[in-house]
Design a protein around this motif. Structure first.
Motif, mmCIF file in Angstrom:
data_model
loop_
_atom_site.group_PDB
_atom_site.id
_atom_site.type_symbol
_atom_site.label_atom_id
_atom_site.label_comp_id
_atom_site.label_asym_id
_atom_site.label_seq_id
_atom_site.Cartn_x
_atom_site.Cartn_y
_atom_site.Cartn_z
ATOM 1 N N HIS A 255 37.349 26.395 56.171
ATOM 2 C CA HIS A 255 38.106 27.257 56.332
ATOM 3 C C HIS A 255 37.592 28.772 57.453
ATOM 4 O O HIS A 255 36.587 28.805 56.609
ATOM 5 N N ALA A 256 37.856 29.231 58.149
ATOM 6 C CA ALA A 256 37.326 30.178 58.697
ATOM 7 C C ALA A 256 37.406 31.864 57.594
ATOM 8 O O ALA A 256 36.284 32.779 57.874
ATOM 9 N N ASN A 257 38.201 31.106 57.029
ATOM 10 C CA ASN A 257 38.525 32.651 56.186
ATOM 11 C C ASN A 257 37.556 32.403 54.409
ATOM 12 O O ASN A 257 37.773 33.097 53.720
ATOM 13 N N ARG A 258 37.212 31.013 54.779
ATOM 14 C CA ARG A 258 36.039 30.662 53.772
ATOM 15 C C ARG A 258 34.963 30.912 54.168
ATOM 16 O O ARG A 258 34.244 29.802 53.552
ATOM 17 N N MET A 259 34.353 30.783 54.771
ATOM 18 C CA MET A 259 33.091 31.133 55.901
ATOM 19 C C MET A 259 32.178 32.631 55.616
ATOM 20 O O MET A 259 32.877 33.000 56.016
ATOM 21 N N ASP A 260 30.823 32.377 55.346
ATOM 22 C CA ASP A 260 30.460 33.393 55.644
ATOM 23 C C ASP A 260 28.807 32.607 55.731
ATOM 24 O O ASP A 260 28.144 31.384 55.837
ATOM 25 N N GLU A 261 28.119 34.413 55.972
ATOM 26 C CA GLU A 261 26.536 33.767 56.605
ATOM 27 C C GLU A 261 25.826 32.256 55.009
ATOM 28 O O GLU A 261 25.184 32.271 55.367
ATOM 29 N N ASP A 262 26.040 33.495 53.818
ATOM 30 C CA ASP A 262 25.390 32.507 52.970
ATOM 31 C C ASP A 262 25.824 31.241 52.874
ATOM 32 O O ASP A 262 25.336 30.044 53.058
ATOM 33 N N ILE A 263 26.929 31.192 52.720
ATOM 34 C CA ILE A 263 27.276 29.196 52.807
ATOM 35 C C ILE A 263 26.488 29.231 53.997
ATOM 36 O O ILE A 263 26.968 27.494 53.722
ATOM 37 N N ALA A 264 27.024 29.538 55.117
ATOM 38 C CA ALA A 264 26.231 28.746 56.310
ATOM 39 C C ALA A 264 24.899 28.283 56.356
ATOM 40 O O ALA A 264 24.454 27.096 56.611
ATOM 41 N N ASP A 265 23.683 28.937 55.224
ATOM 42 C CA ASP A 265 22.890 29.322 54.870
ATOM 43 C C ASP A 265 22.972 27.493 53.816
ATOM 44 O O ASP A 265 21.663 26.968 53.875
ATOM 45 N N MET A 266 23.851 27.849 53.237
ATOM 46 C CA MET A 266 23.253 26.475 52.344
ATOM 47 C C MET A 266 23.173 25.551 52.069
ATOM 48 O O MET A 266 22.874 24.758 52.740
ATOM 49 N N LEU A 267 24.970 25.364 53.409
ATOM 50 C CA LEU A 267 24.972 24.347 53.466
ATOM 51 C C LEU A 267 23.603 23.665 55.224
ATOM 52 O O LEU A 267 23.517 23.102 54.823
ATOM 53 N N ALA A 268 23.198 24.396 55.912
ATOM 54 C CA ALA A 268 22.476 24.063 56.860
ATOM 55 C C ALA A 268 20.598 23.681 56.116
ATOM 56 O O ALA A 268 20.565 23.184 56.204
#
Length: 278
Positions: A255-268
């Protein structure tokens, strides 16, 4: 022993019926067989002719139905005298039954199940539920979900479904299958009928067991079908660790409201190759 047939007819809105396996039905088969000692056979459109000719051998028949599939089910009901010699009770479940049960009160289905099917269908089989025009709804608690066995994942059955995830280099791909780490969604997206439902989480070690189960079946990639896989950052971090240990790549929803740069880096960094954001 009580015998139940679960049928998933063809989906006219899909280019291919055999991409994602019917995970809800796999949960149901495992629960009924392991916990309740009820024999369950699954028929998809590959085995539809088999089902038509042996359907009368069952004590109950269940259909899993999306809204576009409902016309297919109506046609099946019109043929029920062809393959039901003993007027076997017919149960309808799935997303259409869950969200449009009011439209089904005059249908020819004997029972309508809304939401989780495990306890509801058990009660129907045990004679504890009578036909109810608006459908039977008995959600499982988080504790009940986690006490239930893992979904029935048979390599032969799952092998009918072909979904591949491309590696990050976009040159090679891995066979993938589906996992749910939760049920329900607390968000309130206007387009979604599943919004603002009670969120129930599977235990983290159980999630790891499912990842390993999929790996044992020959899959090296996972499609997480949770609506909000990224809801809890610490929980996500632990699951990402499991995936790295098992050398899995994956795709998920968020969800757009549950995304930030840390989460994006963690997923990647943990093998996520694609994400759908609502």
């Amino acid at each position: 022993m009580t015998k139940v047939a679960l049928s998933i007819p063809s989906s006219p809105f899909l280019d291919d019926d055999y991409v994602f396996p019917p995970l809800g039905v796999l949960y149901l088969k495992s629960y009924l067989e392991v916990v309740k000692d009820i024999k369950v056979d699954i028929y998809n459109s590959n085995h539809w002719l088999d089902f038509r000719y042996c359907g009368y051998n069952y004590d109950y028949i269940g259909f899993s139905c999306t809204t576009p599939q409902y016309k297919v089910h109506e046609k099946i009901l019109n043929e029920r005298t062809f393959f039901y010699q003993n007027k076997v009770p017919i149960i309808l479940g799935g997303s259409h039954a869950t969200y449009y049960s009011s439209e089904l009160k005059n249908s020819n289905f004997d029972f309508i199940v809304r939401g989780d099917g495990e306890i509801a269908i058990t009660n129907i089989i045990n004679g504890k539920s009578i036909p109810y025009p608006l459908g039977l709804s008995i959600p499982m608690s988080s504790e009940q979900m986690n006490e239930a066995p893992l979904p029935w994942r048979d390599p032969g059955f799952l092998g009918q479904y072909v979904y591949n995830l491309k590696e990050k280099d976009m040159k090679s791909s891995r066979p993938a299958t589906v996992i749910m780490t939760s049920r329900g969604c607390t968000m309130s997206c206007a387009f979604c009928e599943h919004s603002q439902t009670i969120l129930r989480l599977y235990d983290l070690l159980r999630v790891w067991d499912e990842i390993k189960q999929c790996k044992d079946c020959g899959f090296r990639a996972i499609m997480f079908f949770d609506d909000i896989f990224t809801l809890h950052k610490m929980r996500l971090k632990i699951i990402c660790g499991f995936l790295m240990k098992e050398d899995m790549i994956f795709r998920c929803f968020g969800h757009a409201n549950r995304m930030d740069e840390d989460i994006a880096d963690m997923l990647a960094s943990s093998g996520c190759v694609e994400m759908g954001v609502g």
